[in-house]
Scaffold this active site. Structure first.
Site, short mmCIF file in Angstrom:
data_model
loop_
_atom_site.label_atom_id
_atom_site.label_comp_id
_atom_site.label_asym_id
_atom_site.label_seq_id
_atom_site.Cartn_x
_atom_site.Cartn_y
_atom_site.Cartn_z
N ASP A 198 -0.49 -22.74 -5.35
CA ASP A 198 -1.10 -21.53 -5.61
C ASP A 198 -0.99 -20.84 -7.08
O ASP A 198 0.05 -21.44 -7.58
CB ASP A 198 -0.51 -20.33 -4.60
CG ASP A 198 1.13 -20.16 -4.75
OD1 ASP A 198 1.64 -19.49 -5.72
OD2 ASP A 198 1.91 -21.01 -4.21
N GLU A 256 6.91 -8.94 -1.39
CA GLU A 256 8.12 -9.36 -1.76
C GLU A 256 9.23 -8.23 -2.23
O GLU A 256 10.35 -8.67 -2.10
CB GLU A 256 7.99 -10.35 -3.15
CG GLU A 256 6.88 -11.27 -2.89
CD GLU A 256 6.59 -12.06 -4.23
OE1 GLU A 256 7.43 -12.17 -5.02
OE2 GLU A 256 5.62 -12.68 -4.42
#
Length: 280
Positions: free
Chosen positions: A85, A176
């Protein structure tokens, strides 16, 4: 005088015993440390041999221990699909060179950061999106969610930015952080709104990316109807968990065509199964 002499001799004997004990204790600690290092070295022996013997050209770019662990993880998950990613933090990627990891494991897919919050598009998204397609990698786009911003505005930005085609991976919600100005319950409502808006637009259920602790503490129960992409870099974790769709096992890999260290992920299945979950 006699008693003083006796005390002095006793004191010397005590000091000698203490000194001897300290030496034994110190030797034991050093021996134990050497044993642990030896066990770790033996466990990662194939990876260490690989990097020390065949990857000296990467010596200034890599942490040998981290890279040896990466190779161990790849060996233990052999047969599962490997991908990366990326975002603007990887700079300008030379996509035609992005092919394998360790000159052995094909990189079949890539998740690319598209948007952040309700107002920012990743500076390299368009180039990365097209570059991955030209490099014939299965691609997916993800949104970095800001807990303190409106969830539907964030979904709208992603929808305006990302056009999915047949063969692309489902959209990903990257969560997150914890909120500063709202409760966890309000955060979960916002996440649901983003997920529902994205699913309605693209006709496919999104994937949720988060760290393992965040997953266990806040998302595992209430979002059990979604599939998860989990980040966990702990050295003792060497195999993907059954309930994880993807596992981001490192953020310190070296990949051809990319000048910075890269996140690497394992999909919990083979290439045919990965294609099965793509957009139709």
């Amino acid at each position: 005088m006699g008693s003083k002499t006796t005390r002095t001799n006793y004191g010397r004997k005590t000091k000698r015993k203490s000194s001897l004990f300290a030496k034994i204790s110190s030797s034991f600690k050093i021996g134990f440390l050497i044993l642990i290092i030896g066990m770790i070295g033996y466990h990662y022996r194939s990876g260490l041999a690989h990097y020390l013997g065949f990857k000296s050209e990467f010596a200034t770019k890599t942490d040998v221990f981290s890279e040896a662990r990466n190779l161990k993880v790849l060996e233990k998950n052999d047969g599962k699909v490997v991908g990366i990613d990326v975002s603007e933090y990887q700079g300008k990627i030379r996509w035609s060179y992005v092919d394998t990891l360790e000159q052995k494991y094909p990189l079949n897919y890539v998740f690319i950061r598209a948007t952040v919050g309700c107002d920012r598009v990743d500076r390299q998204f368009k180039k990365n999106w097209l570059g991955a397609q030209k490099n014939k990698m299965i691609r997916g786009a993800y949104h970095y969610y800001r807990p303190n911003e409106n969830s539907l505005d964030q979904a709208e930005l992603f929808i305006k930015t990302v056009t999915l085609k047949k063969g692309d991976l489902p959209p990903v919600l990257d969560i997150e952080k914890l909120p500063k100005n709202q409760s966890i319950e309000r955060l979960k409502i916002g996440l649901r709104r983003w997920l529902n808006a994205i699913e309605k637009h693209y006709g496919v259920r999104p994937i949720i990316y988060t760290g393992e602790k965040y997953y266990d503490d806040f998302l595992k129960e209430e979002f059990s109807d979604y599939l998860f992409w989990i980040a966990n870099y702990n050295f003792y974790r060497e195999e993907i968990q059954d309930e994880w769709l993807f596992w981001q096992f490192t953020e310190k890999a070296v990949v051809p065509g990319i000048d910075t260290k890269v996140d690497v992920n394992i999909y919990n299945g083979d290439l045919e199964q990965l294609r099965f979950i793509t957009v139709e």
